[in-house]
Each structure stands twice: as structure tokens, then as C-alpha cells.
Scaffold this active site. Structure first.
Site, short mmCIF file in Angstrom:
data_model
loop_
_atom_site.label_atom_id
_atom_site.label_comp_id
_atom_site.label_asym_id
_atom_site.label_seq_id
_atom_site.Cartn_x
_atom_site.Cartn_y
_atom_site.Cartn_z
N ASP A 102 0.82 -1.19 0.00
CA ASP A 102 0.00 0.00 0.00
C ASP A 102 0.87 1.26 0.00
OD1 ASP A 102 -2.17 -1.68 0.13
OD2 ASP A 102 -2.45 -1.44 2.29
N PHE A 103 0.26 2.37 -0.37
CA PHE A 103 0.96 3.65 -0.48
C PHE A 103 1.70 4.00 0.81
CE2 PHE A 103 0.84 8.42 -0.74
CZ PHE A 103 1.58 8.55 -1.91
#
Length: 240
Positions: A102-103
């Protein structure tokens, strides 16, 4: 194959850069200086650049310690992405991430242009383990949550409900930190598990994937996997 293409494909620069090295007399094949970029080389030939031996290859295996706030993608017009972290000589090698983080998840991310290995590392059929370091809010974890995880949780946040494979949770007594090891990769799986326990995740970092770990030795942000590391990944996925 052409000498310039062989060197470019092996990561020694762009075609323009390696042609410049060749024209300057920096490249020798079997001890003979070659100034023709189109010179045909064979697999058994020995190539040196500036007196240094080369490693001719067409597959690349990289280990990235992904920073926070970087998208797991090779291109994006709006956000920072891992493609920007590759050196220029590897940008045209069709390298891509193995799975995704994820970011705002940091840590271990493998990048390669070996499509079969990438497929096997991400396929649930091979059950490759992934360990994450988690800091979370809320009450401290207990044996109750660890037992629930090891029994295979059912995620209730979406329809249909998802039955997870058993995972291992090890928590630090007295701290809001834990390690969780998964053998699959459902979307936002760790965050969803902790949310179901009413313990929002503050930070999430992947520290290992199969036999590869960020903790065995000091890490650069980006480096090539060693031959032994590549072999270990191929062994657990049945490629050797």
C-alpha cells in the site's frame, strides 16, 4: 546478439551509453578491443568494460526497501512511484513489482522481469509467507487474538465474508507492536484484521518474504538480490 544490445540488456547503460563506451575502446571481447557496436557476441564470449569483467544477463532481481508515500507502480502521473527509484540503465528492462505494498506501507518489495517467478511468489497456490511489523492503536493484543488468527479468521467487513488462511501473530508484551505472518495476500489484509480487532494500524512494514529478509544485514534502499537469494526464491517456488 549485437554487442551494444547485449550490454544494454545486461544493465550496463542505455544503448547510447554503451555505444559510447564501445567507441572509446573501453570494451574488449575475449581480450580484443571491439569498437563496432554491431559486433556479434556469443554466450561463451568473455566481455570486459574498462578491464572489469561483466555479468551478461537478461533477468534482473531487485530488493527495494519501499519508503512511505510511494505507489507500488512503475508509472503514475500524479503520485511518486517505485519506477522513479530504478536507475536509468534498468528502466527499459520491463521490471515490475512482485505483488504490491500500500501507499503508506513500507518495507520489502521485490522487483523483477522474471514473469514466472513473480507469478509463483504472488500465487496463493504456493503460500509464500510474508511477515509484517505493525504498530497499532487501542488495547494491547492478547492470546485471544493470536489464537483467532492462527485458527483462520473470517473477515466480516465486506460481503461476502472472507475466510482467511491461518496466520501467526507475535506481540510484544507492554507495547503496541506486533508481527504478523501471512501465507496469502488479500487486499489490505493486515489492516482489515487489525480493524476487526478494533485496533487501527498506525504503521505497517513488511520485513520478510519467504527466505528474503530486510533484517539479516544492513540494507540499501535498492540493491540487486544475490545469486543465493534468487536461488532460494526459485527453490521455494519449485523453479529449481
Amino acid at each position: 546478439m549485437r554487442l551494444d544490445k547485449t550490454l544494454a540488456n545486461s544493465g550496463y547503460g542505455t544503448r547510447t551509453e554503451v555505444k559510447s563506451l564501445i567507441s572509446k575502446g573501453q570494451v574488449h571481447v575475449n581480450g580484443v578491443m571491439i569498437k563496432d557496436p554491431g559486433f556479434h557476441v556469443k554466450d561463451e564470449d568473455t566481455i570486459t568494460i574498462g578491464g572489469n569483467s561483466t555479468s551478461i544477463k537478461d533477468k534482473f532481481y531487485l530488493l527495494l526497501d519501499k519508503p512511505d508515500g510511494v505507489l507500488t507502480a512503475m508509472e503514475d502521473k500524479r503520485l511518486p512511484h517505485v519506477g522513479e527509484l530504478l536507475p536509468s540503465n534498468l528502466k527499459n528492462k520491463k521490471i515490475s513489482p512482485v505483488g504490491r505494498l500500500d501507499f503508506h506501507t513500507t518495507g520489502l518489495l521485490i522487483l523483477t522481469n522474471d514473469g514466472e517467478l513473480s507469478h509463483r511468489l504472488t500465487s496463493p497456490n504456493y503460500g509464500i509467507s510474508k511477515t509484517y511489523e505493525v504498530t497499532y492503536e487501542g488495547d494491547l493484543l492478547t492470546d485471544k487474538e493470536a489464537l483467532e488468527a492462527s485458527s483462520g479468521m473470517v473477515l466480516l467487513d465486506k460481503e461476502p465474508h472472507i475466510k482467511l488462511r491461518p496466520s501467526t501473530v507475535v506481540f510484544d508484551n507492554g507495547t503496541n507492536t506486533a508481527r504478523i505472518t501471512l501465507s496469502e495476500g488479500k487486499t489490505h489484509e493486515v489492516r482489515r484484521i487489525f480493524a476487526q480487532w478494533n485496533r487501527p494500524v498506525i504503521t505497517l512494514r513488511r520485513v520478510s518474504l519467504g527466505p528474503i529478509s530486510l533484517e539479516e544485514k544492513p540494507q540499501e534502499m535498492l540493491r540487486e538480490l544475490t545469486d543465493d537469494e534468487v536461488k532460494s526464491l526459485k527453490e521455494i517456488t519449485g523453479l529449481v
